[in-house]
Design a protein around this motif. Sequence first.
Motif, mmCIF file in Angstrom:
data_model
loop_
_atom_site.group_PDB
_atom_site.id
_atom_site.type_symbol
_atom_site.label_atom_id
_atom_site.label_comp_id
_atom_site.label_asym_id
_atom_site.label_seq_id
_atom_site.Cartn_x
_atom_site.Cartn_y
_atom_site.Cartn_z
ATOM 1 N N GLU A 291 -4.355 80.259 2.214
ATOM 2 C CA GLU A 291 -4.407 81.394 3.127
ATOM 3 C C GLU A 291 -5.336 82.472 2.578
ATOM 4 O O GLU A 291 -5.782 82.405 1.434
ATOM 5 C CB GLU A 291 -3.010 82.009 3.332
ATOM 6 C CG GLU A 291 -2.015 81.095 3.986
ATOM 7 C CD GLU A 291 -1.355 80.157 2.984
ATOM 8 O OE1 GLU A 291 -1.753 80.186 1.795
ATOM 9 O OE2 GLU A 291 -0.452 79.415 3.372
ATOM 10 N N LYS A 292 -5.599 83.470 3.405
ATOM 11 C CA LYS A 292 -6.374 84.610 2.933
ATOM 12 C C LYS A 292 -5.623 85.324 1.812
ATOM 13 O O LYS A 292 -4.391 85.368 1.794
ATOM 14 C CB LYS A 292 -6.632 85.592 4.081
ATOM 15 C CG LYS A 292 -7.840 85.250 4.941
ATOM 16 C CD LYS A 292 -8.166 86.381 5.900
ATOM 17 C CE LYS A 292 -9.513 86.134 6.578
ATOM 18 N NZ LYS A 292 -9.863 87.227 7.507
ATOM 19 N N ALA A 309 -8.769 78.246 -0.348
ATOM 20 C CA ALA A 309 -8.982 78.080 1.092
ATOM 21 C C ALA A 309 -10.362 77.508 1.369
ATOM 22 O O ALA A 309 -10.532 76.620 2.224
ATOM 23 C CB ALA A 309 -8.813 79.418 1.802
ATOM 24 N N LEU A 310 -11.379 77.987 0.650
ATOM 25 C CA LEU A 310 -12.744 77.505 0.846
ATOM 26 C C LEU A 310 -12.883 76.040 0.440
ATOM 27 O O LEU A 310 -13.499 75.234 1.151
ATOM 28 C CB LEU A 310 -13.719 78.366 0.037
ATOM 29 C CG LEU A 310 -13.795 79.850 0.438
ATOM 30 C CD1 LEU A 310 -14.618 80.635 -0.585
ATOM 31 C CD2 LEU A 310 -14.380 80.014 1.832
ATOM 32 N N ALA A 320 -5.354 69.791 -3.489
ATOM 33 C CA ALA A 320 -3.903 69.996 -3.428
ATOM 34 C C ALA A 320 -3.557 71.281 -4.160
ATOM 35 O O ALA A 320 -4.168 71.607 -5.183
ATOM 36 C CB ALA A 320 -3.159 68.819 -4.058
ATOM 37 N N PHE A 321 -2.572 72.007 -3.633
ATOM 38 C CA PHE A 321 -2.182 73.283 -4.226
ATOM 39 C C PHE A 321 -0.684 73.327 -4.458
ATOM 40 O O PHE A 321 0.114 73.165 -3.531
ATOM 41 C CB PHE A 321 -2.591 74.446 -3.326
ATOM 42 C CG PHE A 321 -2.001 75.772 -3.744
ATOM 43 C CD1 PHE A 321 -2.175 76.252 -5.031
ATOM 44 C CD2 PHE A 321 -1.258 76.530 -2.848
ATOM 45 C CE1 PHE A 321 -1.625 77.468 -5.423
ATOM 46 C CE2 PHE A 321 -0.709 77.746 -3.223
ATOM 47 C CZ PHE A 321 -0.890 78.216 -4.514
ATOM 48 N N VAL A 322 -0.314 73.550 -5.709
ATOM 49 C CA VAL A 322 1.079 73.735 -6.106
ATOM 50 C C VAL A 322 1.188 75.132 -6.718
ATOM 51 O O VAL A 322 0.562 75.426 -7.740
ATOM 52 C CB VAL A 322 1.516 72.668 -7.126
ATOM 53 C CG1 VAL A 322 2.942 72.931 -7.601
ATOM 54 C CG2 VAL A 322 1.398 71.270 -6.520
ATOM 55 N N ALA A 323 1.947 75.999 -6.063
ATOM 56 C CA ALA A 323 2.134 77.363 -6.556
ATOM 57 C C ALA A 323 3.187 77.371 -7.658
ATOM 58 O O ALA A 323 4.027 76.467 -7.743
ATOM 59 C CB ALA A 323 2.573 78.269 -5.414
ATOM 60 N N HIS A 387 3.806 81.230 3.209
ATOM 61 C CA HIS A 387 2.905 80.216 2.654
ATOM 62 C C HIS A 387 3.596 78.881 2.383
ATOM 63 O O HIS A 387 2.951 77.957 1.871
ATOM 64 C CB HIS A 387 2.287 80.722 1.344
ATOM 65 C CG HIS A 387 1.381 81.898 1.527
ATOM 66 N ND1 HIS A 387 0.747 82.524 0.463
ATOM 67 C CD2 HIS A 387 0.993 82.572 2.643
ATOM 68 C CE1 HIS A 387 0.010 83.523 0.928
ATOM 69 N NE2 HIS A 387 0.159 83.575 2.239
ATOM 70 N N LEU A 388 4.880 78.773 2.701
ATOM 71 C CA LEU A 388 5.620 77.558 2.364
ATOM 72 C C LEU A 388 4.961 76.299 2.918
ATOM 73 O O LEU A 388 4.728 75.325 2.195
ATOM 74 C CB LEU A 388 7.066 77.646 2.873
ATOM 75 C CG LEU A 388 8.125 78.192 1.921
ATOM 76 C CD1 LEU A 388 9.476 78.254 2.617
ATOM 77 C CD2 LEU A 388 8.213 77.343 0.659
#
Length: 410
Positions: A291-292, A309-310, A320-323, A387-388
């Motif tokens: 997200e922004k 995001a880009l 892949a994104f894991v927070a 963001h979930l």
Amino acid sequence: MATDIKDTVQAVEAAAVVRLLPGRPRLLALGEPTHGEETLLELRNELFRQLVEQEGYRTIAIESDCMRGLVVDDYVTMGTGTLDDVMEHGFSHPDLGLGASAANRELVRWMRAFNEGRPPSERLRFAGFDGPLEITGAESPRQALTALHGYLSAQVDADLLPCTAETLDSLLGADDRWTDSAAMMDPSQSVGQSAEADRLRLLADDLVALLDAQAPHLPATTSRDDNDRARLYGRTATGLLRYHHWMADTSPARMTWLCALRDLMMAHNLLALADRGPTLIHAHNSHLQREKSTMQMWQGPVQWWSAGALVSARLGEGYAFVATALGTLRHRGVDTPPPDTVEGLLYTLPEDRCVVDAPRLAAALGDTQPAARVSPYYGYAPFDPAHLTASDGIVFVKDVPTHVFPELGH
């Protein structure tokens, strides 16, 4: 609901993270909600070790200067320099203590030990993927520009070069003209829109164009690493000159441009790393989310698209994104999270740490929208419940302790 939430968590292991993903990403991003916490860096180290040993990962990239990162890469791949020198000169952001971090030091030491005696194709690689930027300003483009010019000078006819090294040196002038920290708050102190800077932007663009135009020739005369570094020099030179241009801007869009350009430089570096093979990325959640990103500045809130995001827009499932989210950070005044927040829901679980399937957690919550947690500490950004569904997973750390640093596994 509690049973459903329990069904969305697993132990913190690389295999558990990989199981969350639809395929093998080229870039696996692990975010952190705050900088400078050794516990989170130790966790990153252990996950990287497991990804190396179990999943074939060979590169790690962190939120540090991409040019300084070359110093670290030379050490871990070839043993160039000493560990002390590498920790002093190979990391940026001294205010975050990257070079002083025991966990970062142990990561570099372990990577060098792993590479000892291995052929180049099997060696671990290190990269910084941030631009040569600090919150107070930006570096001079000298290092990147002169390195790119030097590379091309050795490979192509001199007549093809758009300028001489002496011309670059004259246009660049003294480096402290570029690094004056007063320019961040006062655009009039920036040299980014001077006649010399404008000329340098054109020359940098021509040098990169020449590098691209010689693409069929260069692999036959230089190594892939040398060619990759030349491309890094080109990205960095053009990115820095663009950043300095906007530092001198006086429009209301100035800070939005600066924040966006930093993440754009990050994204370009990450896309280049994606060609190297599966890579673990570690940086603040805000740089890696889909997200922004938002930040409260002196003139008001600023929004821009993050590097994650880009890159996600370009790579799709290749990214892949894991927070990372945390329960308490008591030495920073962050106490037990409210029960109606994402962190509060996860805090009720018995595990000290867990990997959470974020989309499944969102499904388990149904129409219940968790509240946004408010942080009393400016350096910690709570997980945004909105963001979930756009996160592949969450690594949750219940309590971040004051601790004694353990060694990275072998």
